[in-house]
Design a protein around this motif. Sequence first.
Motif, PDB file in Angstrom:
ATOM      1  N   TRP A 199      11.320 -10.111 -59.859  1.00  0.00           N
ATOM      2  CA  TRP A 199      10.060 -10.499 -60.496  1.00  0.00           C
ATOM      3  C   TRP A 199       9.094  -9.320 -60.628  1.00  0.00           C
ATOM      4  O   TRP A 199       7.993  -9.479 -61.154  1.00  0.00           O
ATOM      5  CB  TRP A 199       9.400 -11.641 -59.718  1.00  0.00           C
ATOM      6  CG  TRP A 199       9.389 -11.433 -58.237  1.00  0.00           C
ATOM      7  CD1 TRP A 199      10.291 -11.919 -57.328  1.00  0.00           C
ATOM      8  CD2 TRP A 199       8.447 -10.661 -57.493  1.00  0.00           C
ATOM      9  NE1 TRP A 199       9.975 -11.492 -56.059  1.00  0.00           N
ATOM     10  CE2 TRP A 199       8.839 -10.722 -56.125  1.00  0.00           C
ATOM     11  CE3 TRP A 199       7.312  -9.923 -57.821  1.00  0.00           C
ATOM     12  CZ2 TRP A 199       8.136 -10.078 -55.119  1.00  0.00           C
ATOM     13  CZ3 TRP A 199       6.610  -9.273 -56.819  1.00  0.00           C
ATOM     14  CH2 TRP A 199       7.031  -9.370 -55.483  1.00  0.00           C
TER      15      TRP A 199
ATOM     16  N   VAL B 103       2.503 -19.345 -56.074  1.00  0.00           N
ATOM     17  CA  VAL B 103       2.811 -17.914 -55.971  1.00  0.00           C
ATOM     18  C   VAL B 103       3.160 -17.430 -57.371  1.00  0.00           C
ATOM     19  O   VAL B 103       4.142 -17.886 -57.953  1.00  0.00           O
ATOM     20  CB  VAL B 103       3.971 -17.668 -54.985  1.00  0.00           C
ATOM     21  CG1 VAL B 103       4.286 -16.179 -54.888  1.00  0.00           C
ATOM     22  CG2 VAL B 103       3.629 -18.236 -53.601  1.00  0.00           C
TER      23      VAL B 103
ATOM     24  N   LEU C  12       9.125 -20.610 -53.732  1.00  0.00           N
ATOM     25  CA  LEU C  12       9.616 -19.252 -53.961  1.00  0.00           C
ATOM     26  C   LEU C  12      10.946 -19.266 -54.705  1.00  0.00           C
ATOM     27  O   LEU C  12      11.296 -18.290 -55.377  1.00  0.00           O
ATOM     28  CB  LEU C  12       9.764 -18.513 -52.628  1.00  0.00           C
ATOM     29  CG  LEU C  12       8.457 -18.196 -51.888  1.00  0.00           C
ATOM     30  CD1 LEU C  12       8.751 -17.689 -50.474  1.00  0.00           C
ATOM     31  CD2 LEU C  12       7.634 -17.165 -52.650  1.00  0.00           C
TER      32      LEU C  12
ATOM     33  N   GLN D 125       4.660  -9.195 -49.891  1.00  0.00           N
ATOM     34  CA  GLN D 125       4.481  -9.718 -48.549  1.00  0.00           C
ATOM     35  C   GLN D 125       3.076  -9.505 -47.996  1.00  0.00           C
ATOM     36  O   GLN D 125       2.557 -10.366 -47.277  1.00  0.00           O
ATOM     37  CB  GLN D 125       5.497  -9.074 -47.598  1.00  0.00           C
ATOM     38  CG  GLN D 125       6.917  -9.536 -47.815  1.00  0.00           C
ATOM     39  CD  GLN D 125       7.842  -9.071 -46.714  1.00  0.00           C
ATOM     40  OE1 GLN D 125       7.694  -9.469 -45.558  1.00  0.00           O
ATOM     41  NE2 GLN D 125       8.782  -8.218 -47.070  1.00  0.00           N
TER      42      GLN D 125
ATOM     43  N   ARG E 296       1.267  -9.577 -58.932  1.00  0.00           N
ATOM     44  CA  ARG E 296       1.781  -8.431 -58.181  1.00  0.00           C
ATOM     45  C   ARG E 296       0.962  -7.177 -58.504  1.00  0.00           C
ATOM     46  O   ARG E 296       0.277  -7.112 -59.528  1.00  0.00           O
ATOM     47  CB  ARG E 296       3.254  -8.189 -58.519  1.00  0.00           C
ATOM     48  CG  ARG E 296       3.505  -7.731 -59.950  1.00  0.00           C
ATOM     49  CD  ARG E 296       4.982  -7.759 -60.278  1.00  0.00           C
ATOM     50  NE  ARG E 296       5.288  -7.225 -61.606  1.00  0.00           N
ATOM     51  CZ  ARG E 296       5.295  -7.929 -62.728  1.00  0.00           C
ATOM     52  NH1 ARG E 296       4.977  -9.215 -62.695  1.00  0.00           N
ATOM     53  NH2 ARG E 296       5.609  -7.370 -63.881  1.00  0.00           N
TER      54      ARG E 296
ATOM     55  N   PRO F 105       4.088 -14.301 -59.914  1.00  0.00           N
ATOM     56  CA  PRO F 105       4.520 -12.894 -60.013  1.00  0.00           C
ATOM     57  C   PRO F 105       3.563 -12.032 -60.832  1.00  0.00           C
ATOM     58  O   PRO F 105       3.515 -10.814 -60.649  1.00  0.00           O
ATOM     59  CB  PRO F 105       5.896 -12.980 -60.671  1.00  0.00           C
ATOM     60  CG  PRO F 105       5.941 -14.323 -61.327  1.00  0.00           C
ATOM     61  CD  PRO F 105       5.072 -15.226 -60.496  1.00  0.00           C
TER      62      PRO F 105
ATOM     63  N   LEU G 115       1.052 -12.404 -49.295  1.00  0.00           N
ATOM     64  CA  LEU G 115       1.443 -13.663 -48.650  1.00  0.00           C
ATOM     65  C   LEU G 115       0.980 -13.694 -47.195  1.00  0.00           C
ATOM     66  O   LEU G 115       0.473 -14.719 -46.713  1.00  0.00           O
ATOM     67  CB  LEU G 115       2.955 -13.844 -48.733  1.00  0.00           C
ATOM     68  CG  LEU G 115       3.517 -14.105 -50.135  1.00  0.00           C
ATOM     69  CD1 LEU G 115       5.038 -13.988 -50.126  1.00  0.00           C
ATOM     70  CD2 LEU G 115       3.092 -15.467 -50.660  1.00  0.00           C
TER      71      LEU G 115
ATOM     72  N   LEU H 201      10.848 -18.351 -58.379  1.00  0.00           N
ATOM     73  CA  LEU H 201      10.683 -16.976 -58.838  1.00  0.00           C
ATOM     74  C   LEU H 201      11.997 -16.435 -59.390  1.00  0.00           C
ATOM     75  O   LEU H 201      13.075 -16.793 -58.901  1.00  0.00           O
ATOM     76  CB  LEU H 201      10.237 -16.074 -57.687  1.00  0.00           C
ATOM     77  CG  LEU H 201       8.851 -16.281 -57.098  1.00  0.00           C
ATOM     78  CD1 LEU H 201       8.674 -15.397 -55.866  1.00  0.00           C
ATOM     79  CD2 LEU H 201       7.767 -15.973 -58.128  1.00  0.00           C
TER      80      LEU H 201
ATOM     81  N   PRO I 161      13.460 -13.747 -53.864  1.00  0.00           N
ATOM     82  CA  PRO I 161      13.066 -15.034 -53.288  1.00  0.00           C
ATOM     83  C   PRO I 161      13.830 -15.366 -52.011  1.00  0.00           C
ATOM     84  O   PRO I 161      13.255 -15.897 -51.052  1.00  0.00           O
ATOM     85  CB  PRO I 161      13.395 -16.025 -54.409  1.00  0.00           C
ATOM     86  CG  PRO I 161      13.322 -15.223 -55.658  1.00  0.00           C
ATOM     87  CD  PRO I 161      13.796 -13.854 -55.291  1.00  0.00           C
TER      88      PRO I 161
ATOM     89  N   LEU J  20      12.304 -13.438 -49.181  1.00  0.00           N
ATOM     90  CA  LEU J  20      10.985 -13.973 -48.846  1.00  0.00           C
ATOM     91  C   LEU J  20      11.100 -15.299 -48.101  1.00  0.00           C
ATOM     92  O   LEU J  20      10.319 -15.578 -47.178  1.00  0.00           O
ATOM     93  CB  LEU J  20      10.160 -14.154 -50.118  1.00  0.00           C
ATOM     94  CG  LEU J  20       9.735 -12.873 -50.833  1.00  0.00           C
ATOM     95  CD1 LEU J  20       9.077 -13.205 -52.167  1.00  0.00           C
ATOM     96  CD2 LEU J  20       8.795 -12.041 -49.968  1.00  0.00           C
TER      97      LEU J  20
ATOM     98  N   SER K 200      -0.097 -13.392 -54.872  1.00  0.00           N
ATOM     99  CA  SER K 200       0.976 -12.495 -55.287  1.00  0.00           C
ATOM    100  C   SER K 200       2.190 -12.730 -54.392  1.00  0.00           C
ATOM    101  O   SER K 200       2.041 -13.100 -53.227  1.00  0.00           O
ATOM    102  CB  SER K 200       0.490 -11.054 -55.141  1.00  0.00           C
ATOM    103  OG  SER K 200       1.561 -10.146 -54.977  1.00  0.00           O
ATOM    104  N   PRO K 201       3.416 -12.487 -54.888  1.00  0.00           N
ATOM    105  CA  PRO K 201       4.601 -12.630 -54.040  1.00  0.00           C
ATOM    106  C   PRO K 201       4.857 -11.443 -53.112  1.00  0.00           C
ATOM    107  O   PRO K 201       5.804 -11.491 -52.317  1.00  0.00           O
ATOM    108  CB  PRO K 201       5.752 -12.761 -55.046  1.00  0.00           C
ATOM    109  CG  PRO K 201       5.127 -12.884 -56.388  1.00  0.00           C
ATOM    110  CD  PRO K 201       3.783 -12.249 -56.287  1.00  0.00           C
TER     111      PRO K 201
END
Length: 235
Positions: free
Chosen positions: A133, A95, A126, A69, A100, A97, A72, A129, A113, A116, A66-67
């Motif tokens: 997203w 990664v 990234l 944090q 999520r 979306p 990640l 994305l 993005p 991130l 998942s994007p």
Amino acid sequence: MAGKTIIFVRHGESEYNKAMRATGQDPFLRDAPLTETGRAQAEEAQGVLRKLQEEVGSDGWLLLSSPLQRALDTAAGLWPSRFFAPAERLERLEVWPELREVITGCDDLGSTPQRLLEKYPHLQQLNLLPEVWWTVPAAYQNLPADGDAMKDAYKDDEDAFEDADEAVFDSRVALLIEKLAAVPESKIVVVAHCDLIGKLTKKMGLKEKTTSGGFRKGWWLSNCECRMLRDFHFS
């Protein structure tokens, strides 16, 4: 045709999780990172992940995250050699979306993005994305993607964000299942979230035992729990 083997991993303890356990109230932290405990959980889970992978062969795995944090950060601690691998090594990390979390708190509002990439500059993918997203209700799509305005909108109108996310959830899960079925790898590690994993695995027809001896639909994981599904055939 061989089925897919998927290891589902829920992220470690986040700053949001920690605050919620302490107060029971949404702390309105947007896209919170892991706590020190969460980072330790991810590192401790490395051995569990390796043992599961060795059961079916340690080569040829795809790592998906998942994007958000907290996911990640977990992927980084769980499998650092893959997460931080130089792009020229062609080791597969993506990664998505669609992985999520379901929006149930401010923590489920993502980061752009660009934001991130400040934290994970090596993850140039990234840039693929969309700028936004995560789900944003139509009434708030004019707000800046980063900053406090969207967080404040969520604080003032939680139901609008949650209802908008619920409205697209079934189509999101359907797309996610299509993408999982379509990847060339037969072995996948998915780093995501409690509700997303639970509802995805429920849609896939999976069940788990309860403490009362019965069963409930879906797999509902604790922080940094790793659970493997072997030889699953997508219909």
